[in-house]
Design a protein around this motif. Sequence first.
Motif, PDB file in Angstrom:
ATOM      1  N   THR A  82       0.799  -1.235   0.000  1.00  0.00           N
ATOM      2  CA  THR A  82       0.000   0.000   0.000  1.00  0.00           C
ATOM      3  C   THR A  82       0.830   1.283   0.000  1.00  0.00           C
ATOM      4  OG1 THR A  82      -1.825  -1.186   1.057  1.00  0.00           O
ATOM      5  CG2 THR A  82      -1.880   1.217   1.168  1.00  0.00           C
ATOM      6  N   PRO A  83       1.881   1.394   0.804  1.00  0.00           N
ATOM      7  CA  PRO A  83       2.669   2.638   0.749  1.00  0.00           C
ATOM      8  C   PRO A  83       3.529   2.755  -0.506  1.00  0.00           C
ATOM      9  CG  PRO A  83       3.026   1.426   2.817  1.00  0.00           C
ATOM     10  CD  PRO A  83       2.359   0.491   1.864  1.00  0.00           C
ATOM     11  N   LEU A  84       3.794   1.620  -1.193  1.00  0.00           N
ATOM     12  CA  LEU A  84       4.758   1.598  -2.290  1.00  0.00           C
ATOM     13  C   LEU A  84       4.126   1.612  -3.672  1.00  0.00           C
ATOM     14  CD1 LEU A  84       7.140  -1.182  -0.866  1.00  0.00           C
ATOM     15  CD2 LEU A  84       7.426   1.311  -0.684  1.00  0.00           C
ATOM     16  N   ILE A  85       2.860   1.252  -3.764  1.00  0.00           N
ATOM     17  CA  ILE A  85       2.228   1.066  -5.063  1.00  0.00           C
ATOM     18  C   ILE A  85       2.204   2.377  -5.850  1.00  0.00           C
ATOM     19  CG2 ILE A  85      -0.168   1.496  -4.326  1.00  0.00           C
ATOM     20  CD1 ILE A  85      -0.878  -1.043  -6.049  1.00  0.00           C
ATOM     21  N   ALA A 170      -8.650   2.582  -1.310  1.00  0.00           N
ATOM     22  CA  ALA A 170      -7.701   2.633  -0.192  1.00  0.00           C
ATOM     23  C   ALA A 170      -6.268   2.787  -0.697  1.00  0.00           C
ATOM     24  CB  ALA A 170      -7.834   1.378   0.665  1.00  0.00           C
ATOM     25  N   LEU A 171      -5.953   2.117  -1.803  1.00  0.00           N
ATOM     26  CA  LEU A 171      -4.608   2.221  -2.373  1.00  0.00           C
ATOM     27  C   LEU A 171      -4.332   3.641  -2.869  1.00  0.00           C
ATOM     28  CD1 LEU A 171      -4.477  -1.146  -4.349  1.00  0.00           C
ATOM     29  CD2 LEU A 171      -3.231  -0.615  -2.250  1.00  0.00           C
ATOM     30  N   LYS A 172      -5.331   4.267  -3.446  1.00  0.00           N
ATOM     31  CA  LYS A 172      -5.156   5.642  -3.924  1.00  0.00           C
ATOM     32  C   LYS A 172      -4.779   6.574  -2.778  1.00  0.00           C
ATOM     33  CE  LYS A 172      -8.442   5.388  -7.806  1.00  0.00           C
ATOM     34  NZ  LYS A 172      -9.768   5.868  -8.294  1.00  0.00           N
ATOM     35  N   ARG A 173      -5.330   6.304  -1.581  1.00  0.00           N
ATOM     36  CA  ARG A 173      -5.033   7.134  -0.404  1.00  0.00           C
ATOM     37  C   ARG A 173      -3.807   6.646   0.349  1.00  0.00           C
ATOM     38  NH1 ARG A 173     -10.436   5.676   0.487  1.00  0.00           N
ATOM     39  NH2 ARG A 173      -9.815   4.563   2.399  1.00  0.00           N
ATOM     40  N   HIS A 174      -3.260   5.501  -0.092  1.00  0.00           N
ATOM     41  CA  HIS A 174      -2.185   4.826   0.646  1.00  0.00           C
ATOM     42  C   HIS A 174      -2.609   4.574   2.099  1.00  0.00           C
ATOM     43  CE1 HIS A 174       0.580   5.167  -2.731  1.00  0.00           C
ATOM     44  NE2 HIS A 174       0.231   6.430  -2.845  1.00  0.00           N
TER      45      HIS A 174
END
Length: 215
Positions: A82-85, A170-174
């Motif tokens: 999540t923080p790296l994508i 959620a990934l967009k927001r990290h």
Amino acid sequence: MKSRLMTGTLKPGDTLKLRSISETFGTSQTPVREALLQLVSERALAMSPGKSITVPILGKNRLQELRDIRLCLEMLATERATPLITGAEISKLQKIHKKMHGDKLKEEKEGVLSNNWEFHFVLYQASRMPELLAIIEGLWAQTGPSLSYLYRKPFVHLYDEHPHLQLIEALKRHDVPAAVAAIKKDVAGYGAALMDRMFEVVRDEAGSQRSGLHS
């Protein structure tokens, strides 16, 4: 061959023939035999006393154990991803899910299974943890064939909004906790549905066999 297991192209109980596989891949039987034996050693395939190689039919306890392990490791991969994508990877996930959703509406099993597999592994590759990814691949190779039970018509629709969509947001927001919660909902929810559907199929097949004996 591992890809065919992970995407459910091979089904529980399938017997694998060296000649047929060799012809499909356009290679000699020696590398095919070596590949199959490697998958046997990884417990993705099974060898009978007569030396035939089959896709194992998983019992309830083994399937549940594998899915519990998968859930833990896939939550870890999501947490790290999540923080790296990247934005490009998130866009790819959106495109894959759109294709998968379309195939699901048309009840096209092969498209759903292949796109679902690609979606998950684009996400897990974003963890930048190749050893973890390899372990998850091995688990998918063992459980993938059983997905053929889940995607029998009529298809299972568990949620008004698919967990993949919640995950993408959620990934967009990290947002790590939200992403992990979404992948847990996805893997656990459809895992439970798989168990229910699998034993419906087993029960129905047993009933058909009994009817055949009495006819």
